[in-house]
Design a protein around this motif. Structure first.
Motif, PDB file in Angstrom:
ATOM      1  N   UNK A   4       0.829  -1.203   0.000  1.00  0.00           N
ATOM      2  CA  UNK A   4       0.000   0.000   0.000  1.00  0.00           C
ATOM      3  C   UNK A   4       0.865   1.254   0.000  1.00  0.00           C
ATOM      4  N   UNK A   5       1.928   1.244   0.836  1.00  0.00           N
ATOM      5  CA  UNK A   5       2.815   2.411   0.850  1.00  0.00           C
ATOM      6  C   UNK A   5       3.498   2.584  -0.504  1.00  0.00           C
ATOM      7  N   UNK A   6       3.868   1.464  -1.131  1.00  0.00           N
ATOM      8  CA  UNK A   6       4.479   1.522  -2.460  1.00  0.00           C
ATOM      9  C   UNK A   6       3.506   2.164  -3.451  1.00  0.00           C
ATOM     10  N   UNK A   7       2.238   1.749  -3.386  1.00  0.00           N
ATOM     11  CA  UNK A   7       1.224   2.299  -4.296  1.00  0.00           C
ATOM     12  C   UNK A   7       1.030   3.794  -4.033  1.00  0.00           C
ATOM     13  N   UNK A   8       1.002   4.188  -2.766  1.00  0.00           N
ATOM     14  CA  UNK A   8       0.817   5.598  -2.420  1.00  0.00           C
ATOM     15  C   UNK A   8       2.001   6.432  -2.906  1.00  0.00           C
ATOM     16  N   UNK A   9       3.200   5.870  -2.721  1.00  0.00           N
ATOM     17  CA  UNK A   9       4.401   6.562  -3.183  1.00  0.00           C
ATOM     18  C   UNK A   9       4.390   6.730  -4.699  1.00  0.00           C
ATOM     19  N   UNK A  10       3.880   5.717  -5.371  1.00  0.00           N
ATOM     20  CA  UNK A  10       3.789   5.758  -6.828  1.00  0.00           C
ATOM     21  C   UNK A  10       2.837   6.879  -7.275  1.00  0.00           C
ATOM     22  N   UNK A  11       1.720   7.037  -6.551  1.00  0.00           N
ATOM     23  CA  UNK A  11       0.775   8.117  -6.855  1.00  0.00           C
ATOM     24  C   UNK A  11       1.465   9.475  -6.750  1.00  0.00           C
ATOM     25  N   UNK A  12       2.262   9.631  -5.693  1.00  0.00           N
ATOM     26  CA  UNK A  12       2.980  10.897  -5.486  1.00  0.00           C
ATOM     27  C   UNK A  12       3.945  11.146  -6.647  1.00  0.00           C
ATOM     28  N   UNK A  13       4.672  10.088  -7.045  1.00  0.00           N
ATOM     29  CA  UNK A  13       5.655  10.233  -8.120  1.00  0.00           C
ATOM     30  C   UNK A  13       4.981  10.565  -9.459  1.00  0.00           C
ATOM     31  N   UNK A  14       3.846   9.906  -9.719  1.00  0.00           N
ATOM     32  CA  UNK A  14       3.126  10.164 -10.977  1.00  0.00           C
ATOM     33  C   UNK A  14       2.635  11.614 -11.000  1.00  0.00           C
ATOM     34  N   UNK A  15       2.073  12.067  -9.878  1.00  0.00           N
ATOM     35  CA  UNK A  15       1.591  13.448  -9.819  1.00  0.00           C
ATOM     36  C   UNK A  15       2.744  14.419 -10.088  1.00  0.00           C
ATOM     37  N   UNK A  16       3.876  14.189  -9.417  1.00  0.00           N
ATOM     38  CA  UNK A  16       5.045  15.082  -9.580  1.00  0.00           C
ATOM     39  C   UNK A  16       5.539  15.092 -11.019  1.00  0.00           C
ATOM     40  N   UNK A  17       5.539  13.907 -11.634  1.00  0.00           N
ATOM     41  CA  UNK A  17       6.045  13.790 -13.008  1.00  0.00           C
ATOM     42  C   UNK A  17       5.218  14.676 -13.957  1.00  0.00           C
ATOM     43  N   UNK A  33      -3.267  17.793 -17.082  1.00  0.00           N
ATOM     44  CA  UNK A  33      -4.358  16.842 -16.795  1.00  0.00           C
ATOM     45  C   UNK A  33      -4.682  16.036 -18.046  1.00  0.00           C
ATOM     46  N   UNK A  34      -4.744  16.728 -19.184  1.00  0.00           N
ATOM     47  CA  UNK A  34      -5.039  16.059 -20.450  1.00  0.00           C
ATOM     48  C   UNK A  34      -3.998  14.980 -20.745  1.00  0.00           C
ATOM     49  N   UNK A  35      -2.726  15.314 -20.570  1.00  0.00           N
ATOM     50  CA  UNK A  35      -1.649  14.358 -20.824  1.00  0.00           C
ATOM     51  C   UNK A  35      -1.716  13.180 -19.860  1.00  0.00           C
ATOM     52  N   UNK A  36      -1.964  13.465 -18.589  1.00  0.00           N
ATOM     53  CA  UNK A  36      -2.036  12.407 -17.572  1.00  0.00           C
ATOM     54  C   UNK A  36      -3.199  11.462 -17.858  1.00  0.00           C
ATOM     55  N   UNK A  37      -4.355  12.010 -18.181  1.00  0.00           N
ATOM     56  CA  UNK A  37      -5.531  11.181 -18.485  1.00  0.00           C
ATOM     57  C   UNK A  37      -5.242  10.269 -19.671  1.00  0.00           C
ATOM     58  N   UNK A  38      -4.559  10.825 -20.672  1.00  0.00           N
ATOM     59  CA  UNK A  38      -4.254  10.072 -21.877  1.00  0.00           C
ATOM     60  C   UNK A  38      -3.240   8.961 -21.613  1.00  0.00           C
ATOM     61  N   UNK A  39      -2.117   9.318 -21.002  1.00  0.00           N
ATOM     62  CA  UNK A  39      -1.018   8.361 -20.849  1.00  0.00           C
ATOM     63  C   UNK A  39      -1.244   7.353 -19.730  1.00  0.00           C
ATOM     64  N   UNK A  40      -1.902   7.771 -18.659  1.00  0.00           N
ATOM     65  CA  UNK A  40      -2.051   6.876 -17.507  1.00  0.00           C
ATOM     66  C   UNK A  40      -3.393   6.154 -17.474  1.00  0.00           C
ATOM     67  N   UNK A  41      -4.417   6.729 -18.093  1.00  0.00           N
ATOM     68  CA  UNK A  41      -5.751   6.124 -18.000  1.00  0.00           C
ATOM     69  C   UNK A  41      -6.361   5.797 -19.361  1.00  0.00           C
ATOM     70  N   UNK A  42      -5.666   6.176 -20.443  1.00  0.00           N
ATOM     71  CA  UNK A  42      -6.189   5.882 -21.764  1.00  0.00           C
ATOM     72  C   UNK A  42      -7.419   6.691 -22.118  1.00  0.00           C
ATOM     73  N   UNK A  43      -7.610   7.823 -21.417  1.00  0.00           N
ATOM     74  CA  UNK A  43      -8.737   8.709 -21.720  1.00  0.00           C
ATOM     75  C   UNK A  43      -8.209   9.817 -22.614  1.00  0.00           C
ATOM     76  N   UNK A  44      -8.576   9.749 -23.907  1.00  0.00           N
ATOM     77  CA  UNK A  44      -8.029  10.709 -24.867  1.00  0.00           C
ATOM     78  C   UNK A  44      -9.025  11.819 -25.182  1.00  0.00           C
ATOM     79  N   UNK A  45      -8.638  13.037 -24.835  1.00  0.00           N
ATOM     80  CA  UNK A  45      -9.486  14.202 -25.077  1.00  0.00           C
ATOM     81  C   UNK A  45      -8.736  15.191 -25.967  1.00  0.00           C
ATOM     82  N   UNK A  46      -8.111  14.633 -27.004  1.00  0.00           N
ATOM     83  CA  UNK A  46      -7.274  15.436 -27.888  1.00  0.00           C
ATOM     84  C   UNK A  46      -8.089  16.180 -28.946  1.00  0.00           C
TER      85      UNK A  46
END
Ligand code: CA
Length: 88
Positions: A4-17, A33-46
């Motif tokens: 769980x801590x690893x997953x939480x740390x990963x969230x922090x790193x993704x946000x920072x990136x 936000x647009x880039x993050x949605x696209x690359x991390x969640x496959x939600x493309x709003x281009x």
């Protein structure tokens, strides 16, 4: 570190990136936000037709309406999507 801590740390790193790509490195701009949605969640709003959807999503995420998405606002999104995944 626990899973769980690893997953939480990963969230922090993704946000920072993504927050560090342009402007304030502590918040996400609409473009980030647009880039993050696209690359991390496959939600493309281009596409131009998706502009309204992106505007609405950004407005919904920006709970305190300051024009940016901070970490607390970001993890609210992650929690909401996680709840949907868990329920499916
Ligand atoms: Ca905000």
């Amino acid at each position: 570190m626990s899973r769980l801590l690893t997953a939480m740390n990963e969230l922090i790193q993704i946000f920072k990136e993504y927050a560090g790509k342009e402007g304030d490195a502590k918040t996400l701009s609409k473009g980030e936000v647009k880039t993050l949605l696209s690359k991390e969640l496959g939600i493309n709003l281009e596409a131009a037709k998706d502009k309204a959807a992106l505007d609405k999503m950004f407005k919904d995420l920006d709970a305190n309406a300051d024009g940016t998405v901070d970490f607390t606002e970001f993890i609210t999104l992650v929690a909401a999507i996680t709840a949907i995944l868990q329920g499916s």
